[in-house]
Design a protein around this motif. Sequence first.
Motif, PDB file in Angstrom:
ATOM      1  N   LEU A 264       0.828  -1.198   0.000  1.00 45.47           N
ATOM      2  CA  LEU A 264       0.000   0.000   0.000  1.00 45.47           C
ATOM      3  C   LEU A 264       0.866   1.253   0.000  1.00 45.47           C
ATOM      4  CD1 LEU A 264      -2.759   1.333   0.089  1.00 45.47           C
ATOM      5  CD2 LEU A 264      -2.603   1.291   2.562  1.00 45.47           C
ATOM      6  N   LEU A 265       1.913   1.255   0.804  1.00 49.94           N
ATOM      7  CA  LEU A 265       2.785   2.416   0.845  1.00 49.94           C
ATOM      8  C   LEU A 265       3.483   2.625  -0.490  1.00 49.94           C
ATOM      9  CD1 LEU A 265       4.325   2.129   4.403  1.00 49.94           C
ATOM     10  CD2 LEU A 265       2.626   3.748   3.587  1.00 49.94           C
ATOM     11  N   VAL A 266       3.883   1.548  -1.136  1.00 48.33           N
ATOM     12  CA  VAL A 266       4.490   1.669  -2.460  1.00 48.33           C
ATOM     13  C   VAL A 266       3.463   2.230  -3.432  1.00 48.33           C
ATOM     14  CG1 VAL A 266       5.392   0.365  -4.420  1.00 48.33           C
ATOM     15  CG2 VAL A 266       6.261  -0.081  -2.133  1.00 48.33           C
ATOM     16  N   ALA A 267       2.229   1.753  -3.338  1.00 51.41           N
ATOM     17  CA  ALA A 267       1.171   2.244  -4.221  1.00 51.41           C
ATOM     18  C   ALA A 267       0.875   3.720  -3.948  1.00 51.41           C
ATOM     19  CB  ALA A 267      -0.096   1.420  -4.044  1.00 51.41           C
ATOM     20  N   LEU A 268       0.979   4.147  -2.690  1.00 55.74           N
ATOM     21  CA  LEU A 268       0.725   5.538  -2.355  1.00 55.74           C
ATOM     22  C   LEU A 268       1.884   6.445  -2.745  1.00 55.74           C
ATOM     23  CD1 LEU A 268      -0.911   5.199   1.165  1.00 55.74           C
ATOM     24  CD2 LEU A 268      -2.032   5.892  -0.937  1.00 55.74           C
ATOM     25  N   CYS A 269       3.093   5.913  -2.717  1.00 50.17           N
ATOM     26  CA  CYS A 269       4.272   6.746  -2.949  1.00 50.17           C
ATOM     27  C   CYS A 269       4.770   6.753  -4.388  1.00 50.17           C
ATOM     28  CB  CYS A 269       5.408   6.290  -2.042  1.00 50.17           C
ATOM     29  SG  CYS A 269       5.016   6.519  -0.296  1.00 50.17           S
ATOM     30  N   LEU A 270       4.559   5.683  -5.101  1.00 47.95           N
ATOM     31  CA  LEU A 270       5.090   5.605  -6.452  1.00 47.95           C
ATOM     32  C   LEU A 270       3.968   5.500  -7.473  1.00 47.95           C
ATOM     33  CD1 LEU A 270       7.952   3.041  -5.790  1.00 47.95           C
ATOM     34  CD2 LEU A 270       8.151   5.512  -5.998  1.00 47.95           C
ATOM     35  N   PRO A 271       3.704   6.560  -8.211  1.00 40.19           N
ATOM     36  CA  PRO A 271       2.617   6.525  -9.181  1.00 40.19           C
ATOM     37  C   PRO A 271       2.798   5.418 -10.224  1.00 40.19           C
ATOM     38  CG  PRO A 271       3.481   8.739  -8.970  1.00 40.19           C
ATOM     39  CD  PRO A 271       4.360   7.851  -8.165  1.00 40.19           C
ATOM     40  N   ALA A 272       4.036   5.167 -10.662  1.00 49.50           N
ATOM     41  CA  ALA A 272       4.266   4.134 -11.668  1.00 49.50           C
ATOM     42  C   ALA A 272       3.899   2.756 -11.108  1.00 49.50           C
ATOM     43  CB  ALA A 272       5.716   4.152 -12.128  1.00 49.50           C
ATOM     44  N   ALA A 273       4.251   2.517  -9.848  1.00 51.64           N
ATOM     45  CA  ALA A 273       3.916   1.228  -9.241  1.00 51.64           C
ATOM     46  C   ALA A 273       2.406   1.102  -9.067  1.00 51.64           C
ATOM     47  CB  ALA A 273       4.619   1.076  -7.889  1.00 51.64           C
ATOM     48  N   ALA A 274       1.747   2.204  -8.731  1.00 52.14           N
ATOM     49  CA  ALA A 274       0.299   2.175  -8.559  1.00 52.14           C
ATOM     50  C   ALA A 274      -0.393   1.893  -9.890  1.00 52.14           C
ATOM     51  CB  ALA A 274      -0.194   3.495  -7.979  1.00 52.14           C
ATOM     52  N   GLU A 275       0.161   2.393 -10.988  1.00 49.27           N
ATOM     53  CA  GLU A 275      -0.436   2.165 -12.295  1.00 49.27           C
ATOM     54  C   GLU A 275      -0.228   0.729 -12.763  1.00 49.27           C
ATOM     55  OE1 GLU A 275      -2.171   5.678 -12.533  1.00 49.27           O
ATOM     56  OE2 GLU A 275      -2.238   4.279 -14.192  1.00 49.27           O
ATOM     57  N   ALA A 276       0.888   0.126 -12.378  1.00 56.35           N
ATOM     58  CA  ALA A 276       1.239  -1.190 -12.883  1.00 56.35           C
ATOM     59  C   ALA A 276       0.413  -2.307 -12.236  1.00 56.35           C
ATOM     60  CB  ALA A 276       2.719  -1.456 -12.668  1.00 56.35           C
ATOM     61  N   ALA A 277       0.235  -2.257 -10.942  1.00 61.70           N
ATOM     62  CA  ALA A 277      -0.428  -3.351 -10.243  1.00 61.70           C
ATOM     63  C   ALA A 277      -1.728  -2.861  -9.610  1.00 61.70           C
ATOM     64  CB  ALA A 277       0.485  -3.900  -9.162  1.00 61.70           C
ATOM     65  N   PRO A 278      -2.788  -3.674  -9.700  1.00 61.31           N
ATOM     66  CA  PRO A 278      -4.040  -3.278  -9.043  1.00 61.31           C
ATOM     67  C   PRO A 278      -3.874  -3.304  -7.519  1.00 61.31           C
ATOM     68  CG  PRO A 278      -4.225  -5.488  -9.944  1.00 61.31           C
ATOM     69  CD  PRO A 278      -2.902  -4.945 -10.386  1.00 61.31           C
ATOM     70  N   ILE A 279      -4.616  -2.462  -6.853  1.00 59.04           N
ATOM     71  CA  ILE A 279      -4.589  -2.434  -5.393  1.00 59.04           C
ATOM     72  C   ILE A 279      -5.653  -3.412  -4.906  1.00 59.04           C
ATOM     73  CG2 ILE A 279      -4.810  -1.001  -3.337  1.00 59.04           C
ATOM     74  CD1 ILE A 279      -4.188   1.429  -5.110  1.00 59.04           C
ATOM     75  N   PRO A 280      -5.255  -4.457  -4.184  1.00 58.87           N
ATOM     76  CA  PRO A 280      -6.228  -5.467  -3.754  1.00 58.87           C
ATOM     77  C   PRO A 280      -7.114  -4.961  -2.618  1.00 58.87           C
ATOM     78  CG  PRO A 280      -4.073  -5.991  -2.875  1.00 58.87           C
ATOM     79  CD  PRO A 280      -3.893  -4.795  -3.772  1.00 58.87           C
ATOM     80  N   CYS A 281      -8.286  -5.542  -2.508  1.00 59.08           N
ATOM     81  CA  CYS A 281      -9.227  -5.173  -1.440  1.00 59.08           C
ATOM     82  C   CYS A 281      -8.658  -5.489  -0.057  1.00 59.08           C
ATOM     83  CB  CYS A 281     -10.558  -5.909  -1.631  1.00 59.08           C
ATOM     84  SG  CYS A 281     -11.460  -5.351  -3.079  1.00 59.08           S
ATOM     85  N   SER A 282      -7.704  -6.382   0.004  1.00 59.56           N
ATOM     86  CA  SER A 282      -7.110  -6.722   1.295  1.00 59.56           C
ATOM     87  C   SER A 282      -6.304  -5.553   1.881  1.00 59.56           C
ATOM     88  CB  SER A 282      -6.209  -7.953   1.142  1.00 59.56           C
ATOM     89  OG  SER A 282      -5.169  -7.686   0.217  1.00 59.56           O
ATOM     90  N   ASP A 283      -6.055  -4.522   1.097  1.00 67.06           N
ATOM     91  CA  ASP A 283      -5.325  -3.358   1.593  1.00 67.06           C
ATOM     92  C   ASP A 283      -6.230  -2.319   2.247  1.00 67.06           C
ATOM     93  OD1 ASP A 283      -2.900  -4.343   0.842  1.00 67.06           O
ATOM     94  OD2 ASP A 283      -2.749  -3.159  -1.000  1.00 67.06           O
ATOM     95  N   ILE A 284      -7.511  -2.589   2.325  1.00 62.06           N
ATOM     96  CA  ILE A 284      -8.448  -1.624   2.919  1.00 62.06           C
ATOM     97  C   ILE A 284      -8.095  -1.297   4.369  1.00 62.06           C
ATOM     98  CG2 ILE A 284     -10.850  -1.318   3.656  1.00 62.06           C
ATOM     99  CD1 ILE A 284     -11.690  -2.554   0.988  1.00 62.06           C
ATOM    100  N   PRO A 285      -7.763  -2.273   5.237  1.00 56.21           N
ATOM    101  CA  PRO A 285      -7.421  -1.912   6.624  1.00 56.21           C
ATOM    102  C   PRO A 285      -6.203  -0.982   6.715  1.00 56.21           C
ATOM    103  CG  PRO A 285      -7.899  -4.255   6.488  1.00 56.21           C
ATOM    104  CD  PRO A 285      -7.852  -3.738   5.079  1.00 56.21           C
ATOM    105  N   ALA A 286      -5.183  -1.239   5.909  1.00 54.44           N
ATOM    106  CA  ALA A 286      -4.001  -0.374   5.929  1.00 54.44           C
ATOM    107  C   ALA A 286      -4.357   1.012   5.408  1.00 54.44           C
ATOM    108  CB  ALA A 286      -2.882  -0.990   5.096  1.00 54.44           C
ATOM    109  N   ALA A 287      -5.190   1.074   4.384  1.00 52.36           N
ATOM    110  CA  ALA A 287      -5.622   2.365   3.858  1.00 52.36           C
ATOM    111  C   ALA A 287      -6.421   3.116   4.913  1.00 52.36           C
ATOM    112  CB  ALA A 287      -6.443   2.175   2.591  1.00 52.36           C
TER     113      ALA A 287
END
Length: 126
Positions: free
Chosen positions: A10-33
Amino acid sequence: MQKTMRTLVLLVALCLPAAAEAAPIPCSDIPAAQQYVDRLKPGPDRTEAQRHLDLAKEAHSNAACDKELRQVDKYARAARAAENRADAPKLAPATAPHVRCADLLHQDRPGGSDYHGPPVPGCPKR
């Protein structure tokens, strides 16, 4: 270990736009979000992030969850940027330029007998 890995993703997805675009964010990341959004200061972007997080919790597919979590990411970034701007040290107000007052040899400066300009605070009138 698995929770730590999810938080890292989740932190990688929040910090790196390229990483966020490449991989979908799974629903299992909701608690961390949710934990991340809870740490944000109140404001309009935090409110929108929470609204999209609530929509992600109600999502019935991974695609819908991913879509909402990307919106959470967008608004959480904006909220964090606003916090950083608010916490940045304030610039000192502009001060008056240093003015050299008259002395024995320079009577044409402010406060001197040969000075013909406006009065300058801090320079005694002679």
